[in-house]
Scaffold this motif. Structure first.
Motif, PDB file in Angstrom:
ATOM      1  N   MET A   1       0.836  -1.198   0.000  1.00 12.31           N
ATOM      2  CA  MET A   1       0.000   0.000   0.000  1.00 12.31           C
ATOM      3  C   MET A   1       0.871   1.249   0.000  1.00 12.31           C
ATOM      4  SD  MET A   1      -2.956  -1.183   2.687  1.00 12.31           S
ATOM      5  CE  MET A   1      -4.215  -0.044   2.136  1.00 12.31           C
ATOM      6  N   TYR A   2       0.382   2.285  -0.657  1.00 11.46           N
ATOM      7  CA  TYR A   2       1.171   3.485  -0.857  1.00 11.46           C
ATOM      8  C   TYR A   2       0.708   4.619   0.055  1.00 11.46           C
ATOM      9  CZ  TYR A   2       2.451   0.938  -5.047  1.00 11.46           C
ATOM     10  OH  TYR A   2       2.902  -0.027  -5.916  1.00 11.46           O
ATOM     11  N   ASN A   3       1.673   5.407   0.514  1.00  5.47           N
ATOM     12  CA  ASN A   3       1.388   6.578   1.335  1.00  5.47           C
ATOM     13  C   ASN A   3       1.588   7.834   0.496  1.00  5.47           C
ATOM     14  OD1 ASN A   3       0.952   4.920   3.563  1.00  5.47           O
ATOM     15  ND2 ASN A   3       3.084   5.042   4.203  1.00  5.47           N
TER      16      ASN A   3
ATOM     17  N   ASN B   1      -4.646   1.485  -4.327  1.00 12.64           N
ATOM     18  CA  ASN B   1      -4.156   0.795  -3.126  1.00 12.64           C
ATOM     19  C   ASN B   1      -3.376   1.762  -2.233  1.00 12.64           C
ATOM     20  OD1 ASN B   1      -3.601  -1.303  -1.376  1.00 12.64           O
ATOM     21  ND2 ASN B   1      -1.824  -2.014  -2.523  1.00 12.64           N
TER      22      ASN B   1
ATOM     23  N   GLY C   1      -2.428   3.435   1.532  1.00 14.89           N
ATOM     24  CA  GLY C   1      -2.376   3.189   2.973  1.00 14.89           C
ATOM     25  C   GLY C   1      -2.833   4.410   3.754  1.00 14.89           C
ATOM     26  N   HIS C   2      -2.067   5.509   3.659  1.00 19.15           N
ATOM     27  CA  HIS C   2      -2.388   6.748   4.351  1.00 19.15           C
ATOM     28  C   HIS C   2      -2.287   7.925   3.391  1.00 19.15           C
ATOM     29  CE1 HIS C   2      -1.330   4.229   7.882  1.00 19.15           C
ATOM     30  NE2 HIS C   2      -2.254   4.967   8.472  1.00 19.15           N
TER      31      HIS C   2
END
Length: 442
Positions: free
Chosen positions: A1-3, A27, A29-30
């Motif tokens: 997952m990518y921020n 996808n 993450g934050h």
């Protein structure tokens, strides 16, 4: 997952892009929001950011300046610039400093999401199994060995005596169309090691991996750099970079910082995509073709420092003080004394300037005449915490003292310890102490 970090001084734009990304199916993450360049730098220092999306014009720090600082902290972070100005000069500058896209406000939602998807698609996370990687390389990577005559001539150029250099340059020009006019030159060398899982690599697979590493270097440097890359001796790739007077005269970017960014990106990508260990050596920048041999030697000497610092991988020749009367390496005691002095001077400078809003790693490094990359390494090695953690510690301890012992307001304290906005100060404070400033006051 990518921020993803979104930076704009208009909160509504940050909120709108956050909502758009949150419902995109990408996808993620934050998603972090920052409203100034200084606030964004704290996120980049403290969080694992993959993609930076930033406005180009924001108060005291522009998006271009932010991108430059971001690349010093994490050279591999990807950047998309958004701007209200459809100006070729801005776009050209952004792309030259490494932006992957330049989008014009008002943003088209589909165009923005398409740009984000495209950038993230090229950020394959993690190294694959070595056997799977080699199988894929053998199947899809049809190796075209670099021309041996070209490689031999480029190597000969770097070891030639001054009297022979002009004839080698002429031969490179006639036979291969290679123009090396400088007058400014630097050399980056990348020495490839073993597979990181410890497996032995066959000679044939070793050549394939070396070829893949050469392609990584070419893709990284692309059209923005005037360079020649080739195989050097002993599983080493050599890159000769040149600047003409006009490009070198552009003072908008620190050239040594840029070379270090290339070095760190090479190391990061070779490990990430090929699963190979590697060490990178970077020369100083010298003017004149007669110094081509010198920058070649400097890059080799920089790599030799990996014997002293086995947990460090990118070395700039200028960071190491060779003997004043000779080119002999200093003793272990001299190295330790020199490094302790650099760290102690850095600590003193930070203690005197931690409340400065615009304080950066680059500034501390310049005051100590070393590169940001080497200072970061030394500071962590000698103190156990990274340099910016030390800055935050001083800021937070001082703000705690002010909260408990004075009647100053939150905005006054945040100003006094180096934060642009009280809201950002409160976020850092709560993360550090586990409670807000008002909760601590109570």
């Amino acid at each position: 997952m990518y921020n993803i970090l979104i930076v704009d001084d208009e909160p509504l734009i940050c909120e709108g892009l956050t909502r758009l990304l949150s419902t995109s199916g990408i996808n993620i993450g934050h998603i972090y929001n920052a409203h100034s360049g200084y606030e964004a730098l704290d996120y980049l220092r403290m969080e694992d950011i993959d993609l930076l999306v930033t406005d180009i014009q924001m108060g005291s720090m522009s998006g271009i300046e932010l991108m430059q600082q971001a690349k010093i902290i994490k050279p591999w972070v990807q950047v998309i610039i958004i701007s209200a100005h459809e100006t070729f000069q801005y776009a050209q500058l952004a792309i030259r400093f490494g932006a992957r896209d330049y989008l014009i406000k008002p943003l088209n939602s589909e165009q923005f999401l398409s740009s984000v998807r495209h950038v993230l698609l090229h950020m394959d996370k993690g190294v694959r199994d070595q056997e799977e990687l080699m199988s894929e390389l053998r199947e899809h990577f049809r190796m075209r060995e670099p021309q041996q005559d070209r490689t031999a001539l480029l190597h000969r150029l770097l070891v030639a005596a001054n009297g022979e250099r002009e004839s080698v340059l002429g031969e490179l020009r006639r036979r291969f169309g290679i123009e090396l006019k400088g007058p400014y030159y630097a050399v980056i060398k990348m020495k490839l090691g073993l597979a990181e899982d410890g497996r032995a690599v066959s000679e044939k697979d070793g050549r394939l991996l070396q070829y893949a590493a050469l392609n990584i270097a070419s893709e990284l440097l692309d059209k923005e750099w005037d360079y020649e890359s080739f195989y050097d001796t002993g599983h080493t790739i050599c890159i000769v970079i040149q600047w003409d007077e006009k490009r070198y005269g552009d003072t908008s970017v620190d050239k040594v910082n840029q070379l270090e960014m290339i070095g760190r990106s090479l190391h990061f990508n070779v490990r990430k995509f090929l699963g190979l260990s590697c060490v990178v050596g970077i020369s100083q920048i010298l003017k004149g073709g007669e110094f081509l041999g010198e920058v070649h030697t400097q890059a080799d000497k920089a790599i030799r420092w990996s014997r002293e610092f086995k947990d460090h991988y990118v070395f700039y020749y200028g960071d190491f003080k060779w003997g004043t009367m000779s080119e002999e390496e200093p003793t272990d005691d001299e190295i330790a004394e020199q490094n302790n002095m650099i760290v102690e001077r850095s600590r003193q400078y930070i203690q005197q300037n931690y409340a400065q809003k615009g304080l950066t790693l680059n500034e501390v490094a310049q005051k100590n005449h070393v590169s940001p990359n080497y200072l970061s390494y030394l500071f962590k090695k000698n103190t156990g915490c990274n340099l910016w953690e030390y800055v935050i510690k001083l800021r937070m301890e001082e703000s705690k003292r002010l909260i408990l012992n004075t009647d100053l307001r939150r905005y006054e304290i945040s100003e006094m310890v180096g934060y642009e906005s009280p809201e950002h100060f409160s976020k850092i404070f709560k993360k550090y102490f586990g409670m807000s400033p008002s909760e601590m006051k109570k």
